[in-house]
Structures are given as structure tokens and as C-alpha cells.
Scaffold this active site. Structure first.
Site, PDB file in Angstrom:
ATOM      1  CG  ASP A  67      -9.523 -41.335  -3.386  1.00 37.75           C
ATOM      2  OD1 ASP A  67      -9.304 -40.154  -3.034  1.00 37.75           O
ATOM      3  OD2 ASP A  67      -8.994 -42.322  -2.819  1.00 37.75           O
ATOM      4  CB  SER A  68     -12.224 -36.159  -2.786  1.00 41.19           C
ATOM      5  OG  SER A  68     -11.829 -35.557  -4.005  1.00 41.19           O
ATOM      6  CG  ASP A 106      -6.581 -39.918  -5.969  1.00 39.45           C
ATOM      7  OD1 ASP A 106      -5.339 -39.806  -5.897  1.00 39.45           O
ATOM      8  OD2 ASP A 106      -7.367 -39.270  -5.253  1.00 39.45           O
ATOM      9  CE  LYS A 136      -3.962 -37.388  -4.955  1.00 41.56           C
ATOM     10  NZ  LYS A 136      -4.399 -38.190  -3.782  1.00 41.56           N
ATOM     11  CD  GLU A 138      -4.899 -41.444   0.165  1.00 40.37           C
ATOM     12  OE1 GLU A 138      -4.952 -41.988   1.295  1.00 40.37           O
ATOM     13  OE2 GLU A 138      -5.840 -40.782  -0.311  1.00 40.37           O
ATOM     14  CD  GLU A 205      -5.822 -34.276   2.466  1.00 41.90           C
ATOM     15  OE1 GLU A 205      -5.532 -35.070   1.536  1.00 41.90           O
ATOM     16  OE2 GLU A 205      -6.986 -34.061   2.868  1.00 41.90           O
TER      17      GLU A 205
HETATM   18  O1  KIV Z   1      -8.995 -37.196  -3.552  1.00 41.68           O
HETATM   19  C1  KIV Z   1      -8.653 -36.002  -3.585  1.00 41.68           C
HETATM   20  O2  KIV Z   1      -9.382 -35.107  -4.033  1.00 41.68           O
HETATM   21  C2  KIV Z   1      -7.330 -35.679  -3.083  1.00 41.68           C
HETATM   22  C3  KIV Z   1      -7.008 -34.227  -2.882  1.00 41.68           C
HETATM   23  C4  KIV Z   1      -7.776 -33.652  -1.774  1.00 41.68           C
HETATM   24  C5  KIV Z   1      -5.549 -34.015  -2.726  1.00 41.68           C
HETATM   25  O3  KIV Z   1      -6.563 -36.538  -2.832  1.00 41.68           O
END
Ligand code: KIV
Length: 289
Positions: A67-68, A106, A136, A138, A205
Site C-alpha cells: 500500500d506504499s 497488502d 499482508k 499490519e 520494519e
Molecule cells: O507497503 C509496502 O510497500 C510495505 C513494505 C515497505 C514492507 O509494506
């Protein structure tokens, strides 16, 4: 020999030559760590587009559609504004562009925290609509029940502890975590809780190194470090960071290229050609009637 692609216009899928190995499965990647030892570290990079995935695929075990992408692709101030539809659109593009790496997508903020049922509904859409291999999410111990719920229902889950960007408002920023003994202990116990809940891997992280090392020893599943420790079972970076796409990157990022300068000078040359009406080839190929 480098890979070339032929586009199938009916499916928008690009077929690579030479044909790569079969896509890695999540159990195959998970098995890299046996009895606490990982002989071959897991290579993960972020990917948000099909072409990016094509270029990264053969070098990676896992591609993360993170989600970055909110900040990297959309210029948003944080990942909090990213929606499930955005993740699904980009996750599907990454799956279309890859053949070898297992793709992890994510779950964005607000789409899984309320209940295991909410998480399953979101994860089901992500898996079904993108074709990815895992999701993924969090959070540590607080997400353990959800991780069990998902993994027992056919959804492989990667956890994420330490600096968790979706919690930026409660953490108060993106600084490294685990500087107090209590916080360090909590991060390790969060990792253990996710491992026991059935996560196949955990991103660690932005933590001080001894925490990452302790957590890696404490869990049976894979740990994937980012700004953590090279003793984790694998590593991930945001691809644009390591390519030198941005001037400002976290201190731990090693830049493997300076792509921003390449793009800028290509655009500069193009602009100069346009302004000078000096496009090579046009005059020669145009046949006036
Ligand atoms: O959203 C993302 O790119 C991430 C990575 C930095 C691990 O969670």
C-alpha cells in the site's frame, strides 16, 4: 540472456521468452526456513505495475504490491487513503506481469481490522480478483485471531510488525521502533503471536537490530526485514527507493541506480528535440501524396 515479452492482445498478458520456471508457491517459500535456519534468504521487492513486475520477477521470490503505492504512485501523504479497489487494480497488474515470484498484496487500512469476517471478505476479493498468492496485514497480537481465521480458510497471511505505516497517527511518525525495553519486548511478542497464529512470514520494519534478530530466532516462520537487520530470513525494499527514483529515502535504503536522473535527462533531450523540430527519421519516412 535477458527476458523478452510478446503481448497477447486478447488477454493483455505479456508472454516471456525464455519461459520461466513455474510460479513459486507460498509453502515452497515458507520451507526456506527449517528448524530456525534459512539457507537461502528470501528476496522481496515491491511492484505496482505489470511492466515493473516483468522486470523484477526473475530476480525475486516474492513481489509485494504494497500500500506504499499510495505515496509512490499516487502522491498521497500516507497509505491511509489507499482503497481495496486500488490494491486490486495494481495487484492484478503485478500478477499479469509475473510468472515466477509469488505475489503478496497488502490489505489497506480500514479493510480488515474490524473483525476476522471483514478481513476474510477483503482477502477473498483480493485473491479472487488479482490471482495473487497471499495477503499482508499490519499489526501484532491484536491481529492474531484474524490471521488464524484467514489462514485456516485458505488465505496465506504475511504479518507486519515494528514500524507499521498504517498506524502512523498512533505511532506519531515513521521513526524506528523498539528503543525502549517495553516496546522491544512487545515487538518480539507480536511476531511470536503472528507466527503461532499461522502467518507464513512477517515483515519487520524499522526496528533496532537486536529486536529483529531476537524475533527471527523466536519465530518458526520467515522474517522479512526492512530497515531491521540483515540477519532476517529475507529482505524487502520499496523498488522506487532502491532505484533512486526519489531524492529523500529512508537512511537504511541502499540505492542501486539513479533512475530519477535518467528520466529527467531523457525528458530534457526529448524536449530539446521537440523545440528544435529535430526528430530524426520523420522527414525520411513521411511520403506526401
Ligand atoms: O507497503 C509496502 O510497500 C510495505 C513494505 C515497505 C514492507 O509494506
Amino acid at each position: 540472456m535477458s527476458t523478452t515479452f510478446q503481448l497477447d492482445t486478447s488477454t493483455s498478458r505479456a508472454h516471456p521468452t525464455p519461459t520461466p520456471l513455474r510460479r513459486l508457491s507460498i509453502p515452497a517459500v515458507r520451507q526456506r526456513k527449517a528448524d530456525g535456519v534459512t539457507t537461502e534468504p528470501v528476496v522481496m521487492l515491491t511492484a505496482y505495475t505489470a511492466r515493473q513486475a516483468q522486470l523484477l520477477d526473475e530476480h525475486c521470490d516474492l513481489l509485494l504490491c504494497g500500500d506504499s503505492l499510495g505515496q509512490v504512485i499516487y502522491g498521497l501523504p500516507s497509505s491511509l487513503q489507499v482503497t481495496l479497489d486500488m490494491m486490486i487494480a495494481h495487484g492484478a497488474a503485478v500478477v499479469r506481469g509475473s510468472y515466477h515470484a509469488a505475489v503478496v498484496v497488502d490489505l489497506p487500512f480500514g479493510t480488515y481490522e474490524a473483525s476476522p469476517e471483514q478481513a476474510l471478505a477483503s482477502a477473498t476479493r483480493v485473491l479472487a480478483e488479482t490471482g495473487c498468492s497471499a495477503v499482508k496485514l499490519e499489526g501484532g497480537a491484536v491481529m492474531a485471531e484474524t490471521v488464524t481465521f484467514l489462514s485456516q480458510r485458505g488465505v496465506p497471511v504475511m504479518g507486519h510488525v515494528g514500524l507499521t505505516p498504517q498506524a502512523v497517527n498512533t505511532l506519531g511518525g515513521y521513526n524506528a521502533r523498539g528503543r525502549s525495553a517495553a516496546e522491544a519486548e512487545k515487538i518480539v511478542s507480536d511476531a511470536v503471536a503472528l507466527d503461532q497464529a499461522g502467518a507464513f512470514a512477517i515483515v519487520i520494519e524499522g526496528v533496532v537490530e537486536p529486536i529483529a534478530i531476537e524475533a527471527t530466532k523466536a519465530v518458526a516462520c520467515l522474517t522479512i526485514g526492512i530497515g531491521a537487520s540483515n540477519q532476517c530470513d529475507g529482505q524487502v525494499l520499496v523498488t522506487e527507493d532502491m532505484l533512486g527514483m526519489f531524492e529523500r529515502v529512508p537512511r537504511f535504503v541502499k540505492r542501486y541506480a539513479e533512475i530519477a536522473g535518467v528520466i529527467s535527462s531523457a525528458a530534457e533531450s526529448y524536449a530539446a528535440n521537440v523545440r528544435a523540430r529535430s526528430f530524426p527519421g520523420i522527414e525520411q519516412t513521411y511520403q506526401p501524396k
